[in-house]
Design a protein around this motif. Sequence first.
Motif, PDB file in Angstrom:
ATOM      1  N   TRP A 107     -12.934  -3.696   4.982  1.00  0.00           N
ATOM      2  CA  TRP A 107     -11.929  -4.245   4.076  1.00  0.00           C
ATOM      3  C   TRP A 107     -12.241  -3.908   2.622  1.00  0.00           C
ATOM      4  O   TRP A 107     -11.349  -3.445   1.895  1.00  0.00           O
ATOM      5  CB  TRP A 107     -11.783  -5.755   4.272  1.00  0.00           C
ATOM      6  N   PRO A 108     -13.462  -4.076   2.140  1.00  0.00           N
ATOM      7  CA  PRO A 108     -13.726  -3.712   0.737  1.00  0.00           C
ATOM      8  C   PRO A 108     -13.408  -2.238   0.440  1.00  0.00           C
ATOM      9  O   PRO A 108     -12.952  -1.916  -0.656  1.00  0.00           O
ATOM     10  CB  PRO A 108     -15.221  -3.997   0.560  1.00  0.00           C
ATOM     11  N   ALA A 109     -13.633  -1.365   1.417  1.00  0.00           N
ATOM     12  CA  ALA A 109     -13.377   0.060   1.192  1.00  0.00           C
ATOM     13  C   ALA A 109     -11.891   0.405   1.220  1.00  0.00           C
ATOM     14  O   ALA A 109     -11.470   1.393   0.618  1.00  0.00           O
ATOM     15  CB  ALA A 109     -14.113   0.888   2.243  1.00  0.00           C
ATOM     16  N   THR A 110     -11.089  -0.382   1.899  1.00  0.00           N
ATOM     17  CA  THR A 110      -9.674  -0.048   2.072  1.00  0.00           C
ATOM     18  C   THR A 110      -8.708  -0.985   1.359  1.00  0.00           C
ATOM     19  O   THR A 110      -7.516  -0.691   1.285  1.00  0.00           O
ATOM     20  CB  THR A 110      -9.314  -0.040   3.572  1.00  0.00           C
ATOM     21  N   ALA A 111      -9.184  -2.072   0.818  1.00  0.00           N
ATOM     22  CA  ALA A 111      -8.308  -3.109   0.256  1.00  0.00           C
ATOM     23  C   ALA A 111      -7.433  -2.588  -0.875  1.00  0.00           C
ATOM     24  O   ALA A 111      -6.231  -2.888  -0.924  1.00  0.00           O
ATOM     25  CB  ALA A 111      -9.136  -4.301  -0.219  1.00  0.00           C
ATOM     26  N   THR A 112      -7.995  -1.824  -1.793  1.00  0.00           N
ATOM     27  CA  THR A 112      -7.217  -1.350  -2.940  1.00  0.00           C
ATOM     28  C   THR A 112      -6.056  -0.476  -2.481  1.00  0.00           C
ATOM     29  O   THR A 112      -4.916  -0.665  -2.926  1.00  0.00           O
ATOM     30  CB  THR A 112      -8.122  -0.581  -3.920  1.00  0.00           C
ATOM     31  N   GLY A 113      -6.302   0.459  -1.591  1.00  0.00           N
ATOM     32  CA  GLY A 113      -5.228   1.310  -1.083  1.00  0.00           C
ATOM     33  C   GLY A 113      -4.182   0.524  -0.322  1.00  0.00           C
ATOM     34  O   GLY A 113      -2.980   0.770  -0.467  1.00  0.00           O
ATOM     35  N   TYR A 114      -4.625  -0.432   0.476  1.00  0.00           N
ATOM     36  CA  TYR A 114      -3.692  -1.256   1.250  1.00  0.00           C
ATOM     37  C   TYR A 114      -2.809  -2.081   0.311  1.00  0.00           C
ATOM     38  O   TYR A 114      -1.584  -2.120   0.473  1.00  0.00           O
ATOM     39  CB  TYR A 114      -4.465  -2.172   2.191  1.00  0.00           C
ATOM     40  N   ARG A 115      -3.424  -2.718  -0.675  1.00  0.00           N
ATOM     41  CA  ARG A 115      -2.642  -3.521  -1.623  1.00  0.00           C
ATOM     42  C   ARG A 115      -1.655  -2.669  -2.406  1.00  0.00           C
ATOM     43  O   ARG A 115      -0.522  -3.085  -2.664  1.00  0.00           O
ATOM     44  CB  ARG A 115      -3.583  -4.269  -2.557  1.00  0.00           C
ATOM     45  N   GLY A 116      -2.065  -1.450  -2.763  1.00  0.00           N
ATOM     46  CA  GLY A 116      -1.164  -0.539  -3.458  1.00  0.00           C
ATOM     47  C   GLY A 116       0.035  -0.163  -2.597  1.00  0.00           C
ATOM     48  O   GLY A 116       1.170  -0.116  -3.078  1.00  0.00           O
ATOM     49  N   LEU A 117      -0.209   0.089  -1.328  1.00  0.00           N
ATOM     50  CA  LEU A 117       0.880   0.403  -0.401  1.00  0.00           C
ATOM     51  C   LEU A 117       1.847  -0.770  -0.281  1.00  0.00           C
ATOM     52  O   LEU A 117       3.072  -0.587  -0.329  1.00  0.00           O
ATOM     53  CB  LEU A 117       0.311   0.765   0.972  1.00  0.00           C
TER      54      LEU A 117
END
Length: 125
Positions: A107-117
């Motif tokens: 989650w820490p590695a993917t959270a920013t991209g997910y939130r941006g999407l």
Amino acid sequence: MHQDELAAWTADADVMLIPLPPISANQRDSTPNKFWEALAAGVPVVVVHGLREMERLVADLDLGVVAASGEPGDLAAALRIALDRLTADGQPWRDRIAALSAERFSWPATATGYRGLIRQLVTRT
């Protein structure tokens, strides 16, 4: 068992076998929770040829072994390859799998991209 105990139980495994038959688009392209739990714990996986997304990740990132098919003999052969590699490479392979999982899939590695999407999708409506 309680979900907080799951990681310790998973980490005790030598290999995680995911013998799903690739008979539907859902199965061919899915990545079940057990797949991600194994990787997070540093446990190599054995997946069936034809499970496209898991097969790609396993092969490209050296996360385990792809069995030629879901037939018992092919699964047994793939498990033997994984267990033999664990005998030879052991903890360094497991450590690399766990580190890669944390770096790329946590989650820490993917959270920013997910939130941006999600922001993009919300602003389109």
